[in-house]
Design an enzyme around this catalytic site. Sequence first.
Site, PDB file in Angstrom:
ATOM      1  N   HIS A  53      33.252  43.094  28.701  1.00  0.00           N
ATOM      2  CA  HIS A  53      32.423  41.927  28.996  1.00  0.00           C
ATOM      3  C   HIS A  53      31.093  42.374  29.589  1.00  0.00           C
ATOM      4  O   HIS A  53      30.993  43.465  30.162  1.00  0.00           O
ATOM      5  CB  HIS A  53      33.135  41.012  29.993  1.00  0.00           C
ATOM      6  N   GLU A  55      29.578  41.526  32.245  1.00  0.00           N
ATOM      7  CA  GLU A  55      29.640  41.819  33.681  1.00  0.00           C
ATOM      8  C   GLU A  55      30.222  43.202  33.946  1.00  0.00           C
ATOM      9  O   GLU A  55      29.749  43.925  34.828  1.00  0.00           O
ATOM     10  CB  GLU A  55      30.506  40.778  34.410  1.00  0.00           C
ATOM     11  N   CYS A  83      34.846  35.414  34.050  1.00  0.00           N
ATOM     12  CA  CYS A  83      36.281  35.183  33.950  1.00  0.00           C
ATOM     13  C   CYS A  83      36.954  35.809  35.178  1.00  0.00           C
ATOM     14  O   CYS A  83      36.299  36.451  36.003  1.00  0.00           O
ATOM     15  CB  CYS A  83      36.823  35.792  32.656  1.00  0.00           C
ATOM     16  N   CYS A  86      36.479  39.673  35.384  1.00  0.00           N
ATOM     17  CA  CYS A  86      35.150  40.056  35.853  1.00  0.00           C
ATOM     18  C   CYS A  86      34.956  39.703  37.322  1.00  0.00           C
ATOM     19  O   CYS A  86      34.339  40.468  38.068  1.00  0.00           O
ATOM     20  CB  CYS A  86      34.087  39.402  34.977  1.00  0.00           C
TER      21      CYS A  86
END
Length: 144
Positions: A53, A55, A83, A86
């Site tokens: 992701h 992040e 999420c 993260c």
Amino acid sequence: MADDSFYMKQALQEARKAAGIGEVPVGAVVVCRDRIIARTHNLTETLTDVTAHAEMQAITAAANALGGKYLNTCTLYVTVEPCVMCAGAIAWAQTGRLVFGASDEKRGYRKYAPEALHPKTEVVQGVLAEECAQLMKDFFKSKR
């Protein structure tokens, strides 16, 4: 000194890069002492890695730039609410500030783990939220 909107626009540029290569359009930048030290976007399809992701990529890049694992003097800007995975990484990195654009009612950390972040992390939500959300809507509409 730039403001949150300026840096969120930088994250949006990253999100557009992600969309351009078929990735879910989430972008992130990390700012430390008024300087961008990391610019990233989702790479889950490119790397065949569900953990890639924006992040996660940003945290890794920023830690490498700083030469240390803690981002307590940094701000992470991300176009969509992180999420739970993260949020956990943001907490472990002790990120000083989290600024996100669009909320994620389906998969955002606030739905499943609202206390996941480090207690000292300042959260600012809704920066350029409409623009961030529209980018996601347009991406998924084009996939259907």
